[in-house]
Design a protein around this motif. Structure first.
Motif, PDB file in Angstrom:
ATOM      1  N   ALA A 195      -1.926   6.657  -4.028  1.00  0.00           N
ATOM      2  CA  ALA A 195      -3.320   6.278  -4.264  1.00  0.00           C
ATOM      3  C   ALA A 195      -3.509   5.795  -5.702  1.00  0.00           C
ATOM      4  CB  ALA A 195      -4.240   7.463  -3.978  1.00  0.00           C
ATOM      5  N   ALA A 196      -2.865   6.465  -6.652  1.00  0.00           N
ATOM      6  CA  ALA A 196      -2.982   6.062  -8.058  1.00  0.00           C
ATOM      7  C   ALA A 196      -2.382   4.677  -8.279  1.00  0.00           C
ATOM      8  CB  ALA A 196      -2.284   7.095  -8.935  1.00  0.00           C
ATOM      9  N   ALA A 198      -2.132   2.298  -6.022  1.00  0.00           N
ATOM     10  CA  ALA A 198      -3.006   1.321  -5.367  1.00  0.00           C
ATOM     11  C   ALA A 198      -4.202   0.958  -6.245  1.00  0.00           C
ATOM     12  CB  ALA A 198      -3.488   1.875  -4.025  1.00  0.00           C
ATOM     13  N   ARG A 199      -4.641   1.906  -7.077  1.00  0.00           N
ATOM     14  CA  ARG A 199      -5.781   1.630  -7.966  1.00  0.00           C
ATOM     15  C   ARG A 199      -5.396   0.775  -9.164  1.00  0.00           C
ATOM     16  NH1 ARG A 199      -6.924   7.190  -6.786  1.00  0.00           N
ATOM     17  NH2 ARG A 199      -5.944   7.847  -8.749  1.00  0.00           N
ATOM     18  N   ARG A 200      -4.078   0.618  -9.388  1.00  0.00           N
ATOM     19  CA  ARG A 200      -3.634  -0.139 -10.565  1.00  0.00           C
ATOM     20  C   ARG A 200      -2.660  -1.253 -10.176  1.00  0.00           C
ATOM     21  NH1 ARG A 200      -3.668   1.465 -15.733  1.00  0.00           N
ATOM     22  NH2 ARG A 200      -2.924  -0.688 -15.929  1.00  0.00           N
TER      23      ARG A 200
END
Length: 393
Positions: A195-196, A198-200
């Motif tokens: 998830a981290a 995917a955010r970057r």
């Protein structure tokens, strides 16, 4: 200096035969003893020559020395060729021998020492550097990585805590996620790290590669092979040469019973011992005749390592003894010695496999203790542990 070091490392790295063998004398000037890692016309070769020339013109220029050492270290990490570490050490030697080296030199010296598996010495260098530059994120990141190798998860977490206010949220999260994956929280680590990432989408490609590899490993731990393969391929798609990624994916393919696909990974990688081993294992599993020649090459290289007192690849040498020589006792001896220094999951697996093959079940107790105390999850490891406990009854 660099020409002399090149010759010295070629001779040391390529020595062959047993401890009693006479030195090999070439039969003619045209005989090729070893192909260097790059050709003179390659872009990397030109870049390194320019950097060496610049340092030779101003040998007291610390920035130039550090840049050259870092470039060599990056090549050693990417290609698994330890000669580059020797070149890097030569570049910074005038400063590293000082009573109080600059912080940058202490840090670089730590990187080179950890490459040679001198972990305690590397941690000591990092501690000295941290006293003078506590706000240096790279110091804490590498401290965490080395402590992780030693299975000191509490120490690694403490280093991650020091890193957190100094680094990006993604890097700080990654630091903790790999510890979680090693300590019974692989599912949580995978979910949070993916998830981290995917955010970057704009994250540095090198960090992306590191994270994709960690995600693949976490998926393997969870027994999710298709997901693991997706992350391995995402790592390769970044276009960065990384020996660790190649080795990890090769091991995955071998565990999956896909040796021919593993063979295809290793074009032009024979110079790396760890990758040559996997090539030979894959060829042997696939029944390819080329396995014999690569087995002979590995025998010569491990003999040369013994002559030098080099214990850099003991886990791989143990695997070679077990899988290619059928020498369970020799493999166990090497695996036991390796586990005293390096205690990553692969080291524990090698120790368990060698102990099973040698029917010396008690020898695997340190690995079993690690699995119990860490909570490490992986179906292959769990199966090995069950077999060891059954054999010990």
């Amino acid at each position: 200096m660099h020409c002399l070091l090149s010759l010295l490392f070629v001779l040391l790295f390529c020595a062959c035969g047993s401890a009693q063998a006479a030195p090999y004398t070439p039969q003619s000037d045209a005989e090729i003893l070893e192909r260097l890692p790059f050709k003179a016309s390659d872009a990397e070769g030109r870049e390194l020559r320019q950097m060496r020339r610049a340092l030779a013109e101003q040998p007291q220029d610390l920035k130039r020395a550090l840049a050259l050492a870092q470039r060599y270290f990056d090549l050693a990490s990417a290609e698994g060729d330890p000669r580059y570490v020797g070149y890097a050490e030569a570049a910074i030697r005038p400063w590293s021998q000082a009573a109080e080296p600059p912080v940058e030199i202490l840090f670089m010296h730590a990187l080179l020492r950890q490459y040679r598996h001198e972990f305690d010495a590397a941690l000591a260098d990092l501690a000295r550097a941290a006293e003078r530059d506590p706000g240096n994120a790279r110091i804490w990141s590498w401290r965490s990585a080395i402590l992780l190798v030693q299975a000191d998860y509490a120490g690694a977490r403490a280093a991650c805590a020091k890193l957190a206010p100094l680094a990006s949220a993604l890097l700080a999260m990654s630091c903790n996620a790999i510890i979680a994956a090693r300590t019974g929280k692989a599912e949580q680590a995978y979910t949070e790290l993916s998830a981290a990432l995917a955010r970057r989408p704009d994250a540095d490609s090198g960090l992306k590669l590191w994270i994709e590899t960690r995600l693949a490993e976490a998926a393997v731990q969870l027994g999710r092979s298709e997901l693991a393969e997706r992350h391995f391929k995402a790592g390769f798609a970044l276009g960065i040469t990384d020996g660790y990624l190649i080795a990890a994916y090769a091991d995955f393919l071998l565990d999956q019973g896909r040796p021919l696909e593993a063979v295809a990974l290793f074009k032009d990688w024979e110079r790396s011992d760890i990758l040559l081993l996997r090539l030979a294992l894959a060829e042997q599993a696939a029944g390819l005749p080329s396995a014999a020649a690569h087995k002979a090459m590995l025998t010569a290289r491990f003999d040369a390592s013994a002559l030098r007192g080099d214990k850099l690849h003991q886990q791989d040498e143990a695997r070679f003894h077990l899988a290619m020589l059928g020498d369970a006792k020799g493999a166990l001896r090497l695996a036991v010695e390796n586990y005293r220094v390096q205690r990553e999951p692969g080291d524990a697996r090698m120790l368990m496999e060698a102990a099973l093959a040698a029917k010396d079940y008690a020898a695997a107790q340190p690995a079993l203790d690690w699995m119990r105390t860490s909570g490490y999850e992986d179906p292959i490891y769990a199966k090995l542990a069950r077999q060891l406990r059954a054999g010990a009854k």
